[in-house]
Scaffold this active site. Structure first.
Site, PDB file in Angstrom:
ATOM      1  N   SER A 141       0.852  -1.193   0.000  1.00  0.00           N
ATOM      2  CA  SER A 141       0.000   0.000   0.000  1.00  0.00           C
ATOM      3  C   SER A 141       0.882   1.236   0.000  1.00  0.00           C
ATOM      4  CB  SER A 141      -0.867  -0.006   1.264  1.00  0.00           C
ATOM      5  OG  SER A 141      -1.484   1.248   1.453  1.00  0.00           O
ATOM      6  N   TYR A 159      -1.360  -0.771  10.436  1.00  0.00           N
ATOM      7  CA  TYR A 159      -1.510  -1.088   9.011  1.00  0.00           C
ATOM      8  C   TYR A 159      -0.288  -0.612   8.231  1.00  0.00           C
ATOM      9  CZ  TYR A 159      -3.696  -1.529   4.410  1.00  0.00           C
ATOM     10  OH  TYR A 159      -3.976  -1.882   3.106  1.00  0.00           O
TER      11      TYR A 159
HETATM   12  N1  LIG Z   1      -8.827  -1.310  -0.453  1.00  0.00           N
HETATM   13  C1  LIG Z   1      -7.804  -0.476  -0.520  1.00  0.00           C
HETATM   14  O1  LIG Z   1      -7.952   0.761  -0.611  1.00  0.00           O
HETATM   15  C2  LIG Z   1      -6.403  -1.026  -0.485  1.00  0.00           C
HETATM   16  C3  LIG Z   1      -5.352  -0.160  -0.800  1.00  0.00           C
HETATM   17  C4  LIG Z   1      -4.052  -0.629  -0.771  1.00  0.00           C
HETATM   18  C5  LIG Z   1      -3.821  -1.955  -0.448  1.00  0.00           C
HETATM   19  N2  LIG Z   1      -4.853  -2.787  -0.156  1.00  0.00           N
HETATM   20  C6  LIG Z   1      -4.536  -4.188   0.133  1.00  0.00           C
HETATM   21  O2  LIG Z   1      -5.178  -5.000  -0.827  1.00  0.00           O
HETATM   22  C7  LIG Z   1      -5.354  -6.317  -0.282  1.00  0.00           C
HETATM   23  C8  LIG Z   1      -6.785  -6.769  -0.538  1.00  0.00           C
HETATM   24  O3  LIG Z   1      -7.638  -5.940   0.240  1.00  0.00           O
HETATM   25  P1  LIG Z   1      -9.112  -5.511  -0.218  1.00  0.00           P
HETATM   26  O4  LIG Z   1      -9.147  -4.054  -0.209  1.00  0.00           O
HETATM   27  O5  LIG Z   1      -9.518  -6.266  -1.430  1.00  0.00           O
HETATM   28  O6  LIG Z   1      -9.935  -5.997   1.078  1.00  0.00           O
HETATM   29  P2  LIG Z   1     -11.108  -7.049   1.279  1.00  0.00           P
HETATM   30  O7  LIG Z   1     -12.169  -6.887   0.257  1.00  0.00           O
HETATM   31  O8  LIG Z   1     -11.450  -6.934   2.719  1.00  0.00           O
HETATM   32  O9  LIG Z   1     -10.389  -8.458   0.995  1.00  0.00           O
HETATM   33  C9  LIG Z   1      -9.438  -8.981   1.878  1.00  0.00           C
HETATM   34  C10 LIG Z   1      -9.244 -10.437   1.543  1.00  0.00           C
HETATM   35  O10 LIG Z   1      -8.254 -10.982   2.439  1.00  0.00           O
HETATM   36  C11 LIG Z   1      -8.806 -12.154   3.015  1.00  0.00           C
HETATM   37  N3  LIG Z   1      -8.192 -12.450   4.304  1.00  0.00           N
HETATM   38  C12 LIG Z   1      -8.055 -11.668   5.394  1.00  0.00           C
HETATM   39  N4  LIG Z   1      -7.462 -12.348   6.390  1.00  0.00           N
HETATM   40  C13 LIG Z   1      -7.217 -13.594   5.906  1.00  0.00           C
HETATM   41  C14 LIG Z   1      -6.631 -14.758   6.454  1.00  0.00           C
HETATM   42  N5  LIG Z   1      -6.166 -14.813   7.701  1.00  0.00           N
HETATM   43  N6  LIG Z   1      -6.533 -15.854   5.664  1.00  0.00           N
HETATM   44  C15 LIG Z   1      -6.990 -15.841   4.406  1.00  0.00           C
HETATM   45  N7  LIG Z   1      -7.571 -14.782   3.836  1.00  0.00           N
HETATM   46  C16 LIG Z   1      -7.676 -13.674   4.590  1.00  0.00           C
HETATM   47  C17 LIG Z   1     -10.285 -11.872   3.133  1.00  0.00           C
HETATM   48  O11 LIG Z   1     -11.004 -13.076   3.360  1.00  0.00           O
HETATM   49  P3  LIG Z   1     -12.482 -13.061   4.062  1.00  0.00           P
HETATM   50  O12 LIG Z   1     -13.455 -12.687   2.989  1.00  0.00           O
HETATM   51  O13 LIG Z   1     -12.627 -14.466   4.541  1.00  0.00           O
HETATM   52  O14 LIG Z   1     -12.423 -12.048   5.183  1.00  0.00           O
HETATM   53  C18 LIG Z   1     -10.525 -11.272   1.761  1.00  0.00           C
HETATM   54  O15 LIG Z   1     -10.572 -12.268   0.776  1.00  0.00           O
HETATM   55  C19 LIG Z   1      -4.972  -6.220   1.197  1.00  0.00           C
HETATM   56  O16 LIG Z   1      -3.651  -6.706   1.373  1.00  0.00           O
HETATM   57  C20 LIG Z   1      -5.024  -4.721   1.454  1.00  0.00           C
HETATM   58  O17 LIG Z   1      -4.208  -4.348   2.542  1.00  0.00           O
HETATM   59  C21 LIG Z   1      -6.136  -2.362  -0.173  1.00  0.00           C
END
Ligand SMILES: NC(=O)c1ccc[n+]([C@@H]2O[C@H](COP(=O)([O-])OP(=O)(O)OC[C@H]3O[C@@H](n4cnc5c(N)ncnc54)[C@H](OP(=O)(O)O)[C@@H]3O)[C@@H](O)[C@H]2O)c1
Length: 236
Positions: A141, A159
Protein backbone atom coordinates in the site's frame (compact mmCIF):
# COMPACT_ATOMS: atom_id res chain seq x y z
CA UNK A 1 -2.30 -26.95 -20.63
CA UNK A 2 1.44 -27.42 -20.21
CA UNK A 3 2.12 -23.80 -21.13
CA UNK A 4 -0.41 -22.25 -18.77
CA UNK A 5 1.16 -20.37 -15.92
CA UNK A 6 0.02 -21.60 -12.53
CA UNK A 7 -0.98 -18.85 -10.10
CA UNK A 8 -2.17 -18.66 -6.50
CA UNK A 9 -3.90 -15.55 -5.17
CA UNK A 10 -4.57 -15.38 -1.44
CA UNK A 11 -7.77 -13.66 -0.33
CA UNK A 12 -9.18 -14.24 -3.79
CA UNK A 13 -12.81 -14.45 -2.79
CA UNK A 14 -13.56 -10.73 -2.90
CA UNK A 15 -12.28 -7.21 -3.43
CA UNK A 16 -8.92 -6.64 -5.09
CA UNK A 17 -7.96 -10.31 -4.86
CA UNK A 18 -11.04 -11.42 -6.79
CA UNK A 19 -10.10 -9.01 -9.58
CA UNK A 20 -6.49 -10.21 -9.56
CA UNK A 21 -7.80 -13.74 -10.07
CA UNK A 22 -9.97 -12.52 -12.94
CA UNK A 23 -7.09 -10.64 -14.57
CA UNK A 24 -4.76 -13.64 -14.38
CA UNK A 25 -7.47 -15.88 -15.84
CA UNK A 26 -7.93 -13.44 -18.70
CA UNK A 27 -4.16 -13.59 -19.24
CA UNK A 28 -4.47 -17.36 -19.69
CA UNK A 29 -3.21 -18.52 -16.32
CA UNK A 30 -4.58 -21.48 -14.36
CA UNK A 31 -5.50 -19.83 -11.09
CA UNK A 32 -5.90 -21.25 -7.62
CA UNK A 33 -8.26 -18.90 -5.79
CA UNK A 34 -7.17 -18.94 -2.17
CA UNK A 35 -9.78 -18.28 0.49
CA UNK A 36 -10.12 -19.19 4.14
CA UNK A 37 -13.82 -20.03 3.97
CA UNK A 38 -14.79 -22.82 1.59
CA UNK A 39 -18.26 -21.47 0.84
CA UNK A 40 -16.97 -18.04 -0.10
CA UNK A 41 -14.05 -19.47 -2.05
CA UNK A 42 -16.18 -21.91 -4.00
CA UNK A 43 -18.77 -19.23 -4.80
CA UNK A 44 -16.07 -16.86 -6.03
CA UNK A 45 -14.46 -19.57 -8.16
CA UNK A 46 -17.88 -20.46 -9.61
CA UNK A 47 -18.48 -16.80 -10.47
CA UNK A 48 -15.23 -16.74 -12.47
CA UNK A 49 -15.48 -20.21 -14.01
CA UNK A 50 -16.53 -18.85 -17.40
CA UNK A 51 -13.29 -16.83 -17.58
CA UNK A 52 -10.85 -19.73 -17.36
CA UNK A 53 -9.40 -22.54 -15.27
CA UNK A 54 -10.02 -21.41 -11.68
CA UNK A 55 -9.95 -23.69 -8.64
CA UNK A 56 -10.75 -22.89 -5.03
CA UNK A 57 -7.92 -23.68 -2.63
CA UNK A 58 -8.35 -23.41 1.12
CA UNK A 59 -5.72 -20.95 2.34
CA UNK A 60 -6.13 -19.47 5.81
CA UNK A 61 -3.06 -17.39 6.53
CA UNK A 62 -3.46 -18.03 10.24
CA UNK A 63 -3.66 -21.82 9.89
CA UNK A 64 -0.40 -23.44 8.83
CA UNK A 65 -2.15 -26.77 8.31
CA UNK A 66 -4.19 -25.25 5.46
CA UNK A 67 -0.99 -23.82 3.94
CA UNK A 68 0.75 -27.19 4.10
CA UNK A 69 -2.27 -28.99 2.63
CA UNK A 70 -2.56 -26.40 -0.16
CA UNK A 71 1.13 -26.72 -1.02
CA UNK A 72 0.85 -30.51 -1.03
CA UNK A 73 -2.10 -30.30 -3.41
CA UNK A 74 -0.19 -27.97 -5.74
CA UNK A 75 2.79 -30.31 -5.63
CA UNK A 76 0.51 -33.16 -6.72
CA UNK A 77 -1.49 -31.27 -9.34
CA UNK A 78 1.14 -29.03 -10.95
CA UNK A 79 4.54 -29.63 -9.32
CA UNK A 80 5.33 -25.92 -9.41
CA UNK A 81 3.91 -22.43 -8.90
CA UNK A 82 4.69 -19.68 -11.41
CA UNK A 83 2.90 -16.84 -9.61
CA UNK A 84 2.22 -16.26 -5.91
CA UNK A 85 0.16 -13.17 -5.12
CA UNK A 86 0.13 -12.38 -1.40
CA UNK A 87 -3.06 -10.34 -1.51
CA UNK A 88 -4.94 -11.29 1.68
CA UNK A 89 -4.80 -8.58 4.29
CA UNK A 90 -6.75 -6.83 6.99
CA UNK A 91 -7.40 -3.44 8.51
CA UNK A 92 -8.71 -3.61 12.07
CA UNK A 93 -10.75 -1.35 14.32
CA UNK A 94 -8.61 0.02 17.12
CA UNK A 95 -5.64 0.70 14.87
CA UNK A 96 -4.86 4.39 14.60
CA UNK A 97 -2.36 7.05 15.49
CA UNK A 98 0.73 6.14 17.53
CA UNK A 99 -0.48 7.92 20.66
CA UNK A 100 -3.77 6.06 20.88
CA UNK A 101 -3.75 2.90 18.71
CA UNK A 102 -4.76 -0.23 20.61
CA UNK A 103 -1.61 -2.34 20.86
CA UNK A 104 -3.54 -5.58 20.38
CA UNK A 105 -5.05 -4.21 17.17
CA UNK A 106 -1.58 -3.25 15.97
CA UNK A 107 -0.35 -6.76 16.81
CA UNK A 108 -3.29 -8.33 14.97
CA UNK A 109 -2.67 -6.43 11.76
CA UNK A 110 1.08 -7.11 11.91
CA UNK A 111 0.34 -10.79 12.45
CA UNK A 112 -1.84 -11.14 9.37
CA UNK A 113 -0.32 -8.67 6.95
CA UNK A 114 3.32 -9.47 7.73
CA UNK A 115 3.99 -12.58 9.83
CA UNK A 116 1.27 -14.80 8.38
CA UNK A 117 2.09 -13.56 4.88
CA UNK A 118 5.71 -14.51 5.53
CA UNK A 119 4.50 -17.99 6.50
CA UNK A 120 2.57 -18.25 3.22
CA UNK A 121 5.63 -17.15 1.28
CA UNK A 122 7.91 -19.66 2.99
CA UNK A 123 5.41 -22.47 2.48
CA UNK A 124 5.02 -21.88 -1.26
CA UNK A 125 8.59 -20.79 -2.04
CA UNK A 126 9.78 -24.33 -2.84
CA UNK A 127 7.02 -24.57 -5.48
CA UNK A 128 7.92 -21.14 -6.88
CA UNK A 129 11.54 -22.30 -7.14
CA UNK A 130 10.37 -25.23 -9.23
CA UNK A 131 8.82 -22.86 -11.82
CA UNK A 132 10.88 -21.68 -14.76
CA UNK A 133 10.68 -18.01 -13.76
CA UNK A 134 8.59 -17.43 -10.65
CA UNK A 135 6.89 -14.19 -9.73
CA UNK A 136 5.97 -13.21 -6.17
CA UNK A 137 3.77 -10.16 -5.70
CA UNK A 138 3.14 -8.74 -2.26
CA UNK A 139 0.07 -6.52 -2.19
CA UNK A 140 1.28 -3.58 -0.16
CA UNK A 141 0.00 0.00 0.00
CA UNK A 142 1.12 3.60 -0.35
CA UNK A 143 0.55 3.57 3.43
CA UNK A 144 3.59 1.27 3.64
CA UNK A 145 5.87 3.97 2.24
CA UNK A 146 7.70 5.86 4.99
CA UNK A 147 8.29 8.71 2.55
CA UNK A 148 4.64 9.05 1.48
CA UNK A 149 3.17 8.60 4.96
CA UNK A 150 5.58 11.19 6.29
CA UNK A 151 3.94 13.73 4.00
CA UNK A 152 0.30 12.94 4.84
CA UNK A 153 -2.08 12.85 7.76
CA UNK A 154 -2.60 9.08 7.45
CA UNK A 155 -1.96 7.78 10.95
CA UNK A 156 -2.84 4.11 10.88
CA UNK A 157 0.22 2.81 12.69
CA UNK A 158 -0.33 -0.96 12.62
CA UNK A 159 -1.51 -1.09 9.01
CA UNK A 160 1.30 1.15 7.75
CA UNK A 161 3.93 -0.74 9.75
CA UNK A 162 2.61 -4.05 8.41
CA UNK A 163 2.90 -2.88 4.81
CA UNK A 164 6.34 -1.32 5.40
CA UNK A 165 7.42 -4.69 6.85
CA UNK A 166 5.92 -6.44 3.83
CA UNK A 167 8.00 -4.16 1.62
CA UNK A 168 11.05 -5.26 3.62
CA UNK A 169 10.12 -8.86 2.83
CA UNK A 170 9.97 -7.89 -0.85
CA UNK A 171 13.42 -6.30 -0.78
CA UNK A 172 15.14 -9.01 1.22
CA UNK A 173 13.55 -11.92 -0.63
CA UNK A 174 14.38 -10.32 -3.98
CA UNK A 175 17.99 -10.07 -2.83
CA UNK A 176 18.01 -13.64 -1.51
CA UNK A 177 16.76 -14.85 -4.90
CA UNK A 178 18.88 -12.49 -7.01
CA UNK A 179 20.76 -15.33 -8.71
CA UNK A 180 17.49 -16.96 -9.83
CA UNK A 181 14.89 -15.99 -12.44
CA UNK A 182 12.38 -15.25 -9.66
CA UNK A 183 11.17 -11.67 -9.27
CA UNK A 184 9.66 -10.34 -6.06
CA UNK A 185 7.83 -7.00 -6.04
CA UNK A 186 5.28 -5.06 -4.03
CA UNK A 187 2.14 -3.74 -5.71
CA UNK A 188 0.48 -0.74 -4.09
CA UNK A 189 -3.19 -0.33 -5.03
CA UNK A 190 -4.72 3.11 -4.70
CA UNK A 191 -7.65 3.82 -2.40
CA UNK A 192 -10.03 1.12 -3.59
CA UNK A 193 -13.69 0.56 -2.77
CA UNK A 194 -13.70 -2.74 -0.84
CA UNK A 195 -14.81 -4.14 2.51
CA UNK A 196 -11.44 -3.09 3.92
CA UNK A 197 -12.53 0.56 4.03
CA UNK A 198 -16.33 0.22 4.07
CA UNK A 199 -16.31 0.71 0.29
CA UNK A 200 -15.21 4.32 0.70
CA UNK A 201 -12.28 3.96 -1.70
CA UNK A 202 -12.38 5.91 -4.95
CA UNK A 203 -10.86 3.30 -7.29
CA UNK A 204 -12.70 0.21 -8.49
CA UNK A 205 -11.39 -3.23 -7.43
CA UNK A 206 -10.33 -3.81 -11.04
CA UNK A 207 -8.21 -0.65 -10.91
CA UNK A 208 -6.83 -1.75 -7.56
CA UNK A 209 -5.84 -5.10 -9.06
CA UNK A 210 -4.10 -3.80 -12.17
CA UNK A 211 -0.58 -3.27 -10.82
CA UNK A 212 -0.48 -6.64 -9.04
CA UNK A 213 -1.53 -8.32 -12.29
CA UNK A 214 1.18 -6.48 -14.23
CA UNK A 215 3.86 -7.47 -11.71
CA UNK A 216 2.64 -11.08 -11.71
CA UNK A 217 3.17 -11.23 -15.46
CA UNK A 218 6.50 -9.36 -15.64
CA UNK A 219 8.79 -10.36 -18.49
CA UNK A 220 12.35 -11.58 -17.90
CA UNK A 221 13.76 -8.05 -18.09
CA UNK A 222 11.31 -6.71 -15.49
CA UNK A 223 12.41 -5.32 -12.13
CA UNK A 224 12.73 -7.11 -8.80
CA UNK A 225 12.76 -5.72 -5.28
CA UNK A 226 10.54 -2.72 -6.07
CA UNK A 227 7.24 -1.27 -4.92
CA UNK A 228 5.01 0.30 -7.51
CA UNK A 229 1.52 1.59 -8.14
CA UNK A 230 -0.22 2.11 -11.45
CA UNK A 231 1.53 5.49 -11.66
CA UNK A 232 5.05 4.09 -11.28
CA UNK A 233 7.70 3.10 -8.73
CA UNK A 234 7.02 4.32 -5.19
CA UNK A 235 9.59 5.62 -2.72
CA UNK A 236 10.27 3.42 0.32
N1 LIG B 1 -8.83 -1.31 -0.45
C1 LIG B 1 -7.80 -0.48 -0.52
O1 LIG B 1 -7.95 0.76 -0.61
C2 LIG B 1 -6.40 -1.03 -0.48
C3 LIG B 1 -5.35 -0.16 -0.80
C4 LIG B 1 -4.05 -0.63 -0.77
C5 LIG B 1 -3.82 -1.95 -0.45
N2 LIG B 1 -4.85 -2.79 -0.16
C6 LIG B 1 -4.54 -4.19 0.13
O2 LIG B 1 -5.18 -5.00 -0.83
C7 LIG B 1 -5.35 -6.32 -0.28
C8 LIG B 1 -6.79 -6.77 -0.54
O3 LIG B 1 -7.64 -5.94 0.24
P1 LIG B 1 -9.11 -5.51 -0.22
O4 LIG B 1 -9.15 -4.05 -0.21
O5 LIG B 1 -9.52 -6.27 -1.43
O6 LIG B 1 -9.93 -6.00 1.08
P2 LIG B 1 -11.11 -7.05 1.28
O7 LIG B 1 -12.17 -6.89 0.26
O8 LIG B 1 -11.45 -6.93 2.72
O9 LIG B 1 -10.39 -8.46 0.99
C9 LIG B 1 -9.44 -8.98 1.88
C10 LIG B 1 -9.24 -10.44 1.54
O10 LIG B 1 -8.25 -10.98 2.44
C11 LIG B 1 -8.81 -12.15 3.01
N3 LIG B 1 -8.19 -12.45 4.30
C12 LIG B 1 -8.05 -11.67 5.39
N4 LIG B 1 -7.46 -12.35 6.39
C13 LIG B 1 -7.22 -13.59 5.91
C14 LIG B 1 -6.63 -14.76 6.45
N5 LIG B 1 -6.17 -14.81 7.70
N6 LIG B 1 -6.53 -15.85 5.66
C15 LIG B 1 -6.99 -15.84 4.41
N7 LIG B 1 -7.57 -14.78 3.84
C16 LIG B 1 -7.68 -13.67 4.59
C17 LIG B 1 -10.29 -11.87 3.13
O11 LIG B 1 -11.00 -13.08 3.36
P3 LIG B 1 -12.48 -13.06 4.06
O12 LIG B 1 -13.46 -12.69 2.99
O13 LIG B 1 -12.63 -14.47 4.54
O14 LIG B 1 -12.42 -12.05 5.18
C18 LIG B 1 -10.52 -11.27 1.76
O15 LIG B 1 -10.57 -12.27 0.78
C19 LIG B 1 -4.97 -6.22 1.20
O16 LIG B 1 -3.65 -6.71 1.37
C20 LIG B 1 -5.02 -4.72 1.45
O17 LIG B 1 -4.21 -4.35 2.54
C21 LIG B 1 -6.14 -2.36 -0.17
Amino acid sequence: MENKKIALVTGGNKGIGFEIVRGLLQAGCQVYLGAREATKGEQAAAALAAEGDVRFLEVDLANQATLDAAAARLQRETGHLDILVNNAGINVPGDGSPGTADVRSVAQVLQTNFLDTLAVTQTFLPLVKQAAAGRIVNVSSPLGSLTIVGQHDWALLGYSASKAALNMLTVQLAYELRATAIKVNSAAPGYTATDLNGFEGTDTPAQGAAEAIRLALLPADGPTGTASSSTGVLPW
